[in-house]
Design an enzyme around this catalytic site. Sequence first.
Site, PDB file in Angstrom:
ATOM      1  N   GLY A  45       0.829  -1.197   0.000  1.00 43.93           N
ATOM      2  CA  GLY A  45       0.000   0.000   0.000  1.00 43.93           C
ATOM      3  C   GLY A  45       0.863   1.246   0.000  1.00 43.93           C
ATOM      4  N   GLN A  50       2.848  10.065   1.337  1.00 40.01           N
ATOM      5  CA  GLN A  50       4.146   9.396   1.416  1.00 40.01           C
ATOM      6  C   GLN A  50       5.071   9.797   0.277  1.00 40.01           C
ATOM      7  OE1 GLN A  50       2.233   5.326   2.223  1.00 40.01           O
ATOM      8  NE2 GLN A  50       4.248   5.199   3.184  1.00 40.01           N
ATOM      9  N   CYS A  94       5.861   0.011   7.202  1.00 40.60           N
ATOM     10  CA  CYS A  94       5.483   1.171   6.396  1.00 40.60           C
ATOM     11  C   CYS A  94       6.668   1.569   5.527  1.00 40.60           C
ATOM     12  CB  CYS A  94       5.093   2.318   7.334  1.00 40.60           C
ATOM     13  SG  CYS A  94       4.590   3.816   6.491  1.00 40.60           S
ATOM     14  N   LEU A  95       6.390   1.904   4.269  1.00 37.67           N
ATOM     15  CA  LEU A  95       7.466   2.295   3.358  1.00 37.67           C
ATOM     16  C   LEU A  95       8.134   3.594   3.807  1.00 37.67           C
ATOM     17  CD1 LEU A  95       5.822   1.375  -0.069  1.00 37.67           C
ATOM     18  CD2 LEU A  95       7.528   0.081   1.230  1.00 37.67           C
ATOM     19  N   HIS A 136      -4.598   1.269   7.320  1.00 34.80           N
ATOM     20  CA  HIS A 136      -3.259   1.858   7.463  1.00 34.80           C
ATOM     21  C   HIS A 136      -3.094   3.019   6.475  1.00 34.80           C
ATOM     22  CE1 HIS A 136       1.297   1.357   7.874  1.00 34.80           C
ATOM     23  NE2 HIS A 136       1.190   2.070   6.771  1.00 34.80           N
ATOM     24  N   GLU A 137      -3.500   2.801   5.214  1.00 37.05           N
ATOM     25  CA  GLU A 137      -3.338   3.840   4.186  1.00 37.05           C
ATOM     26  C   GLU A 137      -4.278   5.021   4.435  1.00 37.05           C
ATOM     27  OE1 GLU A 137      -0.704   3.688   2.555  1.00 37.05           O
ATOM     28  OE2 GLU A 137      -0.308   1.591   2.952  1.00 37.05           O
ATOM     29  N   HIS A 140      -2.891   7.374   6.893  1.00 36.57           N
ATOM     30  CA  HIS A 140      -1.912   8.313   6.317  1.00 36.57           C
ATOM     31  C   HIS A 140      -2.599   9.603   5.866  1.00 36.57           C
ATOM     32  CE1 HIS A 140       2.026   6.445   6.208  1.00 36.57           C
ATOM     33  NE2 HIS A 140       1.538   5.324   5.723  1.00 36.57           N
TER      34      HIS A 140
END
Length: 175
Positions: A45, A50, A94-95, A136-137, A140
């Site tokens: 994701g 991000q 997380c990226l 999660h996304e 953000h």
Amino acid sequence: MKRPILIHPDPRLKKVCAPVADISDELRKLADDMLETMYDAPGVGLAAPQIGVLDRLIVLDCVKEEGEAPRPLQMFNPRVIAASDEENVYEEGCLSIPDQYADVTRPKVVDVEWLDRDGNLQTDTFDGLWATCVQHEIDHLEGKLFIDYLKPIKRQMITRKMQKFKKERARQKDG
């Protein structure tokens, strides 16, 4: 086109994103770039903040089985409209917080509403990893990271590691 992923701490990761008023070709291209960036990372994701874009846009694809067809989703203005009382614990990463993982408890099943790339309203029910990922996304988009669910000491420890990681990476670029 792959885009650089912001690393925590970055003030843009803590901002609440603006709703997408009109899905333009530019936004569709952004969504395509985000999928390319996510797959390359690799991740399941990615949210627009991000990559430094403060619009309510997320992409995800939680298909992990070898040989199973990818199922990329691009969601504009996604929101959870219902959540189960039953919860699930997943070890999240997380990226924007590379190589850091922690158990996070979230609703096991969620109903999500969003606009697709053609501006059509979509609704679907997500379960398991898909439910965790979409929540999660969406977090953000509200300026919330998975580490915000952790106890303060653990959160501070991860933040310090990320500060050190960013310094080392900057030094490598300069050197």
